[in-house]
Design a protein around this motif. Structure first.
Motif, PDB file in Angstrom:
ATOM      1  N   GLY A  44       0.763  -1.141   0.167  1.00 26.60           N
ATOM      2  CA  GLY A  44      -0.465  -0.084  -0.185  1.00 26.60           C
ATOM      3  C   GLY A  44       1.281   1.792  -0.350  1.00 26.60           C
ATOM      4  N   SER A  45       2.148   0.879  -0.047  1.00 25.01           N
ATOM      5  CA  SER A  45       2.645   2.608  -0.604  1.00 25.01           C
ATOM      6  C   SER A  45       2.505   3.339  -1.491  1.00 25.01           C
ATOM      7  N   ASN A  46       2.600   4.503  -1.775  1.00 18.33           N
ATOM      8  CA  ASN A  46       2.775   6.006  -2.934  1.00 18.33           C
ATOM      9  C   ASN A  46       3.945   5.114  -4.128  1.00 18.33           C
ATOM     10  N   SER A  47       4.503   3.951  -4.772  1.00 20.96           N
ATOM     11  CA  SER A  47       5.125   3.295  -5.374  1.00 20.96           C
ATOM     12  C   SER A  47       5.499   2.769  -5.552  1.00 20.96           C
ATOM     13  N   ALA A  48       4.996   1.445  -6.202  1.00 18.66           N
ATOM     14  CA  ALA A  48       4.867  -0.317  -6.831  1.00 18.66           C
ATOM     15  C   ALA A  48       6.288  -0.573  -6.742  1.00 18.66           C
ATOM     16  N   GLU A  49       6.980   0.717  -7.851  1.00 15.41           N
ATOM     17  CA  GLU A  49       8.571  -0.560  -7.635  1.00 15.41           C
ATOM     18  C   GLU A  49       9.596   0.205  -6.336  1.00 15.41           C
ATOM     19  N   LEU A  50       9.277   0.917  -5.784  1.00 18.68           N
ATOM     20  CA  LEU A  50       9.955   1.060  -4.393  1.00 18.68           C
ATOM     21  C   LEU A  50       9.628  -0.016  -3.708  1.00 18.68           C
ATOM     22  N   GLU A  51       8.276  -0.255  -2.795  1.00 21.81           N
ATOM     23  CA  GLU A  51       7.681  -1.130  -2.098  1.00 21.81           C
ATOM     24  C   GLU A  51       8.529  -2.768  -2.808  1.00 21.81           C
ATOM     25  N   LYS A  52       8.265  -3.126  -4.192  1.00 27.16           N
ATOM     26  CA  LYS A  52       8.994  -4.360  -4.711  1.00 27.16           C
ATOM     27  C   LYS A  52      10.594  -4.026  -4.264  1.00 27.16           C
ATOM     28  N   GLN A  53      10.908  -3.361  -4.065  1.00 22.52           N
ATOM     29  CA  GLN A  53      12.801  -2.919  -3.784  1.00 22.52           C
ATOM     30  C   GLN A  53      12.839  -3.201  -2.111  1.00 22.52           C
ATOM     31  N   ALA A  54      12.321  -2.503  -1.690  1.00 25.60           N
ATOM     32  CA  ALA A  54      11.988  -2.679   0.040  1.00 25.60           C
ATOM     33  C   ALA A  54      11.927  -4.769   0.443  1.00 25.60           C
ATOM     34  N   ASN A  55      10.771  -5.088  -0.734  1.00 22.93           N
ATOM     35  CA  ASN A  55      10.145  -6.639  -0.212  1.00 22.93           C
ATOM     36  C   ASN A  55      11.649  -6.864  -0.222  1.00 22.93           C
ATOM     37  N   LEU A  86       8.849   5.078   6.329  1.00 25.15           N
ATOM     38  CA  LEU A  86      10.234   4.483   6.855  1.00 25.15           C
ATOM     39  C   LEU A  86       9.544   2.905   7.871  1.00 25.15           C
ATOM     40  N   VAL A  87      10.601   2.243   8.043  1.00 21.85           N
ATOM     41  CA  VAL A  87       9.694   1.174   8.031  1.00 21.85           C
ATOM     42  C   VAL A  87      11.638   0.496   9.103  1.00 21.85           C
ATOM     43  N   SER A  88      12.030   0.013  10.186  1.00 19.96           N
ATOM     44  CA  SER A  88      12.798  -0.313  10.528  1.00 19.96           C
ATOM     45  C   SER A  88      12.244  -1.523  10.840  1.00 19.96           C
ATOM     46  N   LEU A  89      12.816  -2.844  10.770  1.00 17.54           N
ATOM     47  CA  LEU A  89      12.510  -4.197  10.861  1.00 17.54           C
ATOM     48  C   LEU A  89      13.404  -4.964  11.456  1.00 17.54           C
ATOM     49  N   LEU A  90      13.119  -6.091  12.461  1.00 20.70           N
ATOM     50  CA  LEU A  90      14.227  -6.737  13.205  1.00 20.70           C
ATOM     51  C   LEU A  90      14.381  -8.134  12.666  1.00 20.70           C
ATOM     52  N   LEU A  91      14.771  -8.712  11.466  1.00 18.63           N
ATOM     53  CA  LEU A  91      15.379 -10.041  11.471  1.00 18.63           C
ATOM     54  C   LEU A  91      16.103 -10.933  12.354  1.00 18.63           C
ATOM     55  N   GLU A  92      15.469 -12.066  12.636  1.00 26.47           N
ATOM     56  CA  GLU A  92      16.047 -12.898  13.747  1.00 26.47           C
ATOM     57  C   GLU A  92      15.991 -14.845  12.896  1.00 26.47           C
ATOM     58  N   ALA A  93      17.365 -15.405  12.833  1.00 28.13           N
ATOM     59  CA  ALA A  93      17.320 -16.700  12.148  1.00 28.13           C
ATOM     60  C   ALA A  93      17.951 -17.265  13.147  1.00 28.13           C
ATOM     61  N   ASP A  94      17.020 -18.709  13.901  1.00 27.92           N
ATOM     62  CA  ASP A  94      17.322 -19.384  14.645  1.00 27.92           C
ATOM     63  C   ASP A  94      17.741 -20.892  13.793  1.00 27.92           C
ATOM     64  N   ALA A 102      19.650  -9.802  11.918  1.00 28.47           N
ATOM     65  CA  ALA A 102      19.882  -8.206  10.770  1.00 28.47           C
ATOM     66  C   ALA A 102      18.824  -7.379  10.719  1.00 28.47           C
ATOM     67  N   GLY A 103      19.404  -5.614  10.652  1.00 31.79           N
ATOM     68  CA  GLY A 103      17.755  -4.543  10.567  1.00 31.79           C
ATOM     69  C   GLY A 103      18.187  -4.021   9.511  1.00 31.79           C
ATOM     70  N   LEU A 104      17.013  -4.044   9.182  1.00 30.91           N
ATOM     71  CA  LEU A 104      16.552  -3.152   8.370  1.00 30.91           C
ATOM     72  C   LEU A 104      15.677  -2.056   7.956  1.00 30.91           C
ATOM     73  N   ASN A 105      16.503  -0.795   7.671  1.00 23.95           N
ATOM     74  CA  ASN A 105      16.153   0.400   8.378  1.00 23.95           C
ATOM     75  C   ASN A 105      15.644   0.908   6.964  1.00 23.95           C
ATOM     76  N   LEU A 106      14.896   1.010   6.259  1.00 21.86           N
ATOM     77  CA  LEU A 106      14.131   0.743   5.004  1.00 21.86           C
ATOM     78  C   LEU A 106      13.471   2.038   3.986  1.00 21.86           C
ATOM     79  N   ASP A 107      13.719   3.253   3.463  1.00 21.82           N
ATOM     80  CA  ASP A 107      13.261   4.634   3.389  1.00 21.82           C
ATOM     81  C   ASP A 107      12.542   3.744   1.833  1.00 21.82           C
ATOM     82  N   LEU A 108      10.948   4.518   2.281  1.00 21.59           N
ATOM     83  CA  LEU A 108       9.935   3.511   0.924  1.00 21.59           C
ATOM     84  C   LEU A 108       9.913   5.107  -0.036  1.00 21.59           C
TER      85      LEU A 108
END
Length: 297
Positions: A44-55, A86-94, A102-108
């Protein structure tokens, strides 16, 4: 035609509201290599292309973590910061107790990761607060810091410790910014102890007058200012406009702030008013062995 006009009107009225909302983060159950994964999916962000890059960046980071823990196990996530762009995410692998983060600070607005220097001036204050770090993860109330790749974020720096080093042009994207005018006179404002105030006040610098603030505590400081002239009056000599003063609060407490419209070389004020600010502790999480140990900061 009437139905069409009504529909267009509703859309026009709703767009500004949507623009101020948090970013939508969906949860996707999937797999990454041989690992099961519960991953965030931005929508649901303003740019489908930038959203695709973030994912794609999220997926890539998850794949690298799985590799770090042996190619199997599971991946989970937490949303640490959520703003309209702006979205910041923390990923954990176990994998059987073998963990990597891994921390990701994403600028949409760019489709890229944002960094500390995008929001804070790289000065001695920021360097002292963060120390030597491998990566910084942005959170709702401060910065999570680690010194080694894939390690847990073991240190926490509240925004109030570095708020005076903010890049003012970007401040409103990251921190709570209270916009107030002279109608705040005699009233009380509550905000976090890392909050900002943008005072929008009528002014005319060509007369020698300008707004000055005073407070008995150094916990309230001026971190930026600007002056704008109404559209159409830019070329008119001596045109009045709006002065914007940005003040920051760095410690919890109750503060009385006085604003004076005066000439710097004169004692008398042409206009003045007072208001009260109550800055409160926010709740944040400090990451240690349990990854979600929270305490008041």
């Amino acid at each position: 035609m009437k139905i069409l006009l009504t529909t267009l009107l509703c859309l026009c009225l709703s767009l500004p509201v949507l623009a101020d909302q948090q970013t939508t983060v969906l949860t996707e159950q999937t797999s990454v290599g041989k690992a099961t994964a519960t991953l965030p999916y931005i929508d649901g962000s303003n740019s489908a292309e930038l959203e695709k890059q973030a994912n794609a960046m999220v997926r890539d980071a998850a794949a690298k973590l799985v590799k770090e823990v042996g190619g199997q196990g599971s991946v989970t996530y937490k949303v640490m910061l959520n703003r309209p762009s702006l979205v910041s995410l923390l990923l954990e692998a176990d994998n059987g107790g073998r963990k990597a983060y891994a921390g990701l600070n994403l600028d949409l607005t760019t489709g890229k990761e944002f960094e500390v220097t995008d929001f804070f001036v790289d000065n001695d204050n920021v360097k002292a607060a963060l120390g030597n770090y491998d990566n910084v993860l942005f959170g709702e109330e401060g910065l999570f810091v680690r010194s080694k790749k894939n390690a847990v974020y073991s240190s926490f720096v509240p925004y109030r410790d570095v708020v005076t080093s903010l890049r003012i042009g970007e401040a409103g994207r990251l921190l709570q910014l209270a916009k107030i005018t002279d109608k705040a006179a005699g009233k009380t404002l509550r905000l976090p102890a890392s909050g900002l105030m943008a005072l929008k006040l009528d002014s005319n610098p060509s007369t020698g007058y300008g707004w000055q603030f005073s407070c008995s505590s150094p916990a309230v400081s001026k971190v930026g200012s600007s002056f704008t002239i109404p559209r159409g009056d830019e070329e008119r000599m001596g045109a009045p406009g709006v002065e914007i003063l940005v003040l920051a609060v760095t410690k919890p407490g109750t503060y009385n702030i006085r604003m004076d419209y005066k000439r710097s070389w004169e004692k008398m004020s042409l206009q003045s008013f007072n208001f009260t600010v109550i800055a409160e502790y926010a709740r944040g999480c400090v990451y240690g062995k349990s990854i979600s140990f929270c305490k008041n900061i």
